[in-house]
Motif scaffolding. Sequence first.
Motif, PDB file in Angstrom:
ATOM      1  N   VAL A  66       0.807  -1.222   0.000  1.00 53.29           N
ATOM      2  CA  VAL A  66       0.000   0.000   0.000  1.00 53.29           C
ATOM      3  C   VAL A  66       0.844   1.279   0.000  1.00 53.29           C
ATOM      4  N   PRO A  67       1.879   1.409   0.860  1.00 54.49           N
ATOM      5  CA  PRO A  67       2.672   2.648   0.824  1.00 54.49           C
ATOM      6  C   PRO A  67       3.279   2.941  -0.549  1.00 54.49           C
ATOM      7  N   ALA A  68       3.795   1.894  -1.189  1.00 54.45           N
ATOM      8  CA  ALA A  68       4.383   2.080  -2.515  1.00 54.45           C
ATOM      9  C   ALA A  68       3.319   2.491  -3.526  1.00 54.45           C
ATOM     10  N   CYS A  69       2.127   1.922  -3.387  1.00 57.49           N
ATOM     11  CA  CYS A  69       1.032   2.291  -4.286  1.00 57.49           C
ATOM     12  C   CYS A  69       0.651   3.760  -4.097  1.00 57.49           C
ATOM     13  N   THR A  70       0.602   4.195  -2.849  1.00 56.31           N
ATOM     14  CA  THR A  70       0.249   5.587  -2.566  1.00 56.31           C
ATOM     15  C   THR A  70       1.257   6.530  -3.200  1.00 56.31           C
ATOM     16  N   GLU A  71       2.530   6.190  -3.100  1.00 51.45           N
ATOM     17  CA  GLU A  71       3.582   7.033  -3.682  1.00 51.45           C
ATOM     18  C   GLU A  71       3.450   7.137  -5.200  1.00 51.45           C
ATOM     19  N   LYS A  72       2.881   6.098  -5.828  1.00 45.94           N
ATOM     20  CA  LYS A  72       2.720   6.092  -7.276  1.00 45.94           C
ATOM     21  C   LYS A  72       1.347   6.604  -7.716  1.00 45.94           C
ATOM     22  N   GLY A  73       0.502   6.970  -6.753  1.00 49.80           N
ATOM     23  CA  GLY A  73      -0.823   7.469  -7.095  1.00 49.80           C
ATOM     24  C   GLY A  73      -1.797   6.385  -7.491  1.00 49.80           C
ATOM     25  N   ILE A  74      -1.618   5.193  -6.937  1.00 47.61           N
ATOM     26  CA  ILE A  74      -2.511   4.060  -7.215  1.00 47.61           C
ATOM     27  C   ILE A  74      -3.490   3.922  -6.062  1.00 47.61           C
ATOM     28  N   CYS A  75      -4.752   3.990  -6.357  1.00 47.42           N
ATOM     29  CA  CYS A  75      -5.785   3.846  -5.327  1.00 47.42           C
ATOM     30  C   CYS A  75      -5.985   2.366  -5.015  1.00 47.42           C
ATOM     31  N   ARG A 319     -14.118  16.411 -15.688  1.00 53.80           N
ATOM     32  CA  ARG A 319     -13.707  16.246 -14.286  1.00 53.80           C
ATOM     33  C   ARG A 319     -12.207  16.018 -14.222  1.00 53.80           C
ATOM     34  N   LEU A 320     -11.583  16.617 -13.212  1.00 54.31           N
ATOM     35  CA  LEU A 320     -10.160  16.414 -12.943  1.00 54.31           C
ATOM     36  C   LEU A 320     -10.025  15.860 -11.536  1.00 54.31           C
ATOM     37  N   THR A 321      -9.245  14.794 -11.379  1.00 57.20           N
ATOM     38  CA  THR A 321      -8.955  14.257 -10.052  1.00 57.20           C
ATOM     39  C   THR A 321      -7.458  14.326  -9.816  1.00 57.20           C
ATOM     40  N   VAL A 322      -7.080  14.672  -8.578  1.00 61.48           N
ATOM     41  CA  VAL A 322      -5.669  14.862  -8.266  1.00 61.48           C
ATOM     42  C   VAL A 322      -5.348  14.222  -6.922  1.00 61.48           C
ATOM     43  N   ILE A 323      -4.300  13.406  -6.897  1.00 59.87           N
ATOM     44  CA  ILE A 323      -3.786  12.811  -5.661  1.00 59.87           C
ATOM     45  C   ILE A 323      -2.551  13.607  -5.255  1.00 59.87           C
ATOM     46  N   THR A 324      -2.488  13.997  -3.995  1.00 57.89           N
ATOM     47  CA  THR A 324      -1.420  14.891  -3.550  1.00 57.89           C
ATOM     48  C   THR A 324      -0.832  14.465  -2.209  1.00 57.89           C
ATOM     49  N   VAL A 325       0.261  15.085  -1.868  1.00 55.51           N
ATOM     50  CA  VAL A 325       0.785  15.033  -0.507  1.00 55.51           C
ATOM     51  C   VAL A 325       0.144  16.193   0.243  1.00 55.51           C
ATOM     52  N   ASP A 326      -0.618  15.887   1.274  1.00 62.89           N
ATOM     53  CA  ASP A 326      -1.391  16.898   2.006  1.00 62.89           C
ATOM     54  C   ASP A 326      -2.390  17.584   1.052  1.00 62.89           C
ATOM     55  N   ASN A 327      -2.916  18.718   1.473  1.00 69.58           N
ATOM     56  CA  ASN A 327      -3.946  19.396   0.691  1.00 69.58           C
ATOM     57  C   ASN A 327      -3.314  20.456  -0.221  1.00 69.58           C
ATOM     58  N   LYS A 328      -3.492  20.277  -1.514  1.00 73.70           N
ATOM     59  CA  LYS A 328      -2.937  21.218  -2.499  1.00 73.70           C
ATOM     60  C   LYS A 328      -4.043  21.852  -3.343  1.00 73.70           C
ATOM     61  N   ILE A 376       3.004  20.939 -10.002  1.00 73.22           N
ATOM     62  CA  ILE A 376       2.876  21.531  -8.655  1.00 73.22           C
ATOM     63  C   ILE A 376       3.590  20.637  -7.637  1.00 73.22           C
ATOM     64  N   ASP A 377       4.363  21.241  -6.779  1.00 74.79           N
ATOM     65  CA  ASP A 377       5.071  20.486  -5.754  1.00 74.79           C
ATOM     66  C   ASP A 377       4.077  19.767  -4.842  1.00 74.79           C
ATOM     67  N   GLY A 378       4.265  18.478  -4.674  1.00 79.43           N
ATOM     68  CA  GLY A 378       3.376  17.689  -3.829  1.00 79.43           C
ATOM     69  C   GLY A 378       2.270  16.974  -4.566  1.00 79.43           C
ATOM     70  N   VAL A 379       2.147  17.208  -5.865  1.00 75.10           N
ATOM     71  CA  VAL A 379       1.152  16.490  -6.675  1.00 75.10           C
ATOM     72  C   VAL A 379       1.729  15.138  -7.080  1.00 75.10           C
ATOM     73  N   ILE A 380       0.962  14.086  -6.827  1.00 78.34           N
ATOM     74  CA  ILE A 380       1.408  12.720  -7.121  1.00 78.34           C
ATOM     75  C   ILE A 380       0.872  12.231  -8.449  1.00 78.34           C
ATOM     76  N   ALA A 381      -0.433  12.421  -8.669  1.00 77.41           N
ATOM     77  CA  ALA A 381      -1.054  11.922  -9.899  1.00 77.41           C
ATOM     78  C   ALA A 381      -2.234  12.790 -10.273  1.00 77.41           C
ATOM     79  N   VAL A 382      -2.439  12.950 -11.595  1.00 75.30           N
ATOM     80  CA  VAL A 382      -3.525  13.777 -12.118  1.00 75.30           C
ATOM     81  C   VAL A 382      -4.246  12.967 -13.195  1.00 75.30           C
ATOM     82  N   ARG A 383      -5.577  13.064 -13.168  1.00 68.63           N
ATOM     83  CA  ARG A 383      -6.349  12.346 -14.196  1.00 68.63           C
ATOM     84  C   ARG A 383      -7.526  13.196 -14.647  1.00 68.63           C
ATOM     85  N   ALA A 384      -7.649  13.358 -15.961  1.00 71.38           N
ATOM     86  CA  ALA A 384      -8.804  14.041 -16.545  1.00 71.38           C
ATOM     87  C   ALA A 384      -9.797  12.984 -17.004  1.00 71.38           C
ATOM     88  N   ILE A 385     -11.051  13.147 -16.578  1.00 72.70           N
ATOM     89  CA  ILE A 385     -12.089  12.159 -16.903  1.00 72.70           C
ATOM     90  C   ILE A 385     -13.131  12.814 -17.801  1.00 72.70           C
TER      91      ILE A 385
END
Length: 385
Positions: A66-75, A319-328, A376-385
């Motif tokens: 799970v930690p490695a998945c989070t770092e790669k932006g995998i839910c 729609r845009l979804t973004v996974i980040t470190v903390d709130n960005k 953006i610093d702290g952004v892990i993954a971005v997806r446009a739907i």
Amino acid sequence: MYNILTLNKISEKGLSRLDTAKYTCMNETDTPDAVIVRSASMHDMDMPATLLAIARAGAGYNNIPVPACTEKGICVFNTPGANANAVKELVICGLFLASRRIVPAIEWCRTLKGNGTEVGKMVEKGKGNFAGPEILGKTLGVYGMGAIGVLVANAAVALGMKVIGYDPYISDKAVASLDKSVSLTANEEDLFVLSDYLTLHAPLTDATRGIVNAKNLAKAKDGIRVLNFARGELVDSADIIEAVNSGKCAAYATDFPTDKQLGVDGIIAIPHLGASSPESEENCAIMAADQISLYLETGNVVNSVNLPCISKEADGTARLTVITVDNKTDAILTVLNENGIVAKSHIDSVRANTGYVIIDTDSVISESAVDAVKAIDGVIAVRAI
């Protein structure tokens, strides 16, 4: 078209939830968009860049990094409650097996084969070696009050047991579902001190690993019976063997036997049958498939173990979804505005330093805008739907 990689045999009732016009399910691909897995270990698996989500068809997820998945932006999802009834039934079976010495009694009966008319007399003479107590009126400690723990607690009450539950993270829903006679304690030591039977239903974490150990067993009643249908590592194997051999623990029923535990008198070894029912496998597969399709198609998150679980109705054409470190979120909205994209609405949340935001807009989300958000610093993954 989304590629869904299955790492175990997944129930067709689950896979059939995935529209064949949108999804291709396969057991081999180098470019999966999502993975559905049961017990196969993914710790040594290379996570391809295409991978967006993993659904564990079951409650436990220690077979997923799970930690490695989070770092790669995998839910990462699990399916809590889908196999709860199947596990509950096996736990209740374990209560009786641990009490009445049924397994060694059956094994002994098999040795009488060939004695003809003498079998009846031999049975009457030998049955005293397999006597055991009833569970009526005894105290059951339930360590972990999630979906399975609650079902086990309620079933034990119905069988006439006194039940004590412990879970520092118990949900309001679980509390509301509990039989009123179940006592909840804020002190895990109470379970060891007061229980005649102890059943484990907690996830495996640094805090719960080896929770049944020599120190805690020393606090317990002589002859306590321990049931482990959650995770093998919750119990210190060497300590439980010693406790069973000394009589401190009258019986240990486990769905996760180790080599050293096999053949030990008093240890009831079951080959991981907790969720092995057709109903359970179907329920888990259905829930996993539904969560995967919801996430891939809408970005909404239900039952994730690493991302905040948030959902919103569509409020725009894109729609845009973004996974980040903390709130960005503020930084993301600013960059979108700079790229000509106006957010109509958004929802965000943070879970254990991992942020997730869903943004709806009527603007066209360009590739350059996506790249700008990714920068953006702290952004892990971005997806446009």
